[in-house]
Scaffold this motif. Structure first.
Motif, short mmCIF file in Angstrom:
data_model
loop_
_atom_site.label_atom_id
_atom_site.label_comp_id
_atom_site.label_asym_id
_atom_site.label_seq_id
_atom_site.Cartn_x
_atom_site.Cartn_y
_atom_site.Cartn_z
N HIS A 195 0.84 -1.21 0.00
CA HIS A 195 0.00 0.00 0.00
C HIS A 195 0.87 1.25 0.00
N PRO A 196 1.43 1.62 -1.15
CA PRO A 196 2.30 2.81 -1.20
C PRO A 196 1.56 4.09 -0.83
N HIS A 197 0.26 4.17 -1.13
CA HIS A 197 -0.50 5.37 -0.76
C HIS A 197 -0.56 5.54 0.76
N LEU A 198 -0.69 4.44 1.47
CA LEU A 198 -0.70 4.46 2.93
C LEU A 198 0.68 4.87 3.44
N ALA A 199 1.72 4.35 2.82
CA ALA A 199 3.09 4.73 3.20
C ALA A 199 3.29 6.23 3.05
N ARG A 200 2.86 6.79 1.93
CA ARG A 200 3.02 8.24 1.70
C ARG A 200 2.27 9.04 2.76
N GLU A 201 1.06 8.61 3.11
CA GLU A 201 0.28 9.32 4.12
C GLU A 201 0.99 9.30 5.47
#
Length: 184
Positions: free
Chosen positions: A6-12
């Motif tokens: 989940h790269p989007h979660l990592a960015r958040e």
């Protein structure tokens, strides 16, 4: 290293932790004002709410889920979630399970575990938590102070206690020196 699930979660998580990092770094370099510390705590509380929702949705944000940087950011958010001791304890339990699976850092977990103990009014176990005293950082109370703290630290990948404290003092002194204006 493989790509996180989940790269989007990592960015958040990384962005949330970075906002808090900036505020706390500023506090470490200067004499804090109540407003500055209050702003840091407000950001930390908001970040804790984000982390709580993500844990409810995904479980602990471990390395396979969010990558090393995202996992470290989740840990930093949990470590600073002093306004949410329930979340800190949950994060410590879930992170420990991830450590046992080999998907989280045992060294980082030790810091969070100590923070949870202190937040519960108990002495820490690994000696990772400090308070600013009149002579700089001082280690907070440690369980079994006459026991082998360095052996416990080594078991989780931490350096011996005395050199770690000296490195912290040196880092903070260097940060304060860079914050002082040049003399004219």
């Amino acid at each position: 290293m493989s790509r996180p699930l989940h790269p989007h979660l990592a960015r958040e998580l990384i962005a949330s932790a970075a906002r808090s990092d900036e505020l706390w770094a500023r506090l470490a370099r200067t004499r804090p004002e109540n407003a500055q510390e209050g702003a840091s705590r407000h950001v930390d509380h908001a970040n804790a709410e984000v982390l709580a929702r993500r844990i409810a949705d995904y479980g602990w944000p471990d390395i396979p889920l969010v990558g090393e940087d995202g996992a470290r950011a989740a840990w930093r958010i949990a470590l600073r979630a002093d306004t949410r001791p329930d979340l800190q304890r949950l994060a410590a339990r879930l992170m420990h399970q991830a450590v046992e699976r080999g998907t989280a850092s045992q060294t980082l977990w030790a810091h969070l575990y100590d923070r949870c103990l202190l937040g519960s009014g108990l002495p820490q176990y690994y000696g990772t938590q400090y308070r600013l005293g009149p002579d700089g950082p001082q280690r907070q109370a440690v369980a079994e102070p006459d026991g082998d703290l360095d052996a416990r630290r080594t078991a989780v990948g931490l350096p011996p206690a005395a050199p770690a404290l000296q490195r912290l003092r040196d880092r903070l002194a260097a940060a304060q020196d860079t914050a002082l204006p040049d003399a004219a």
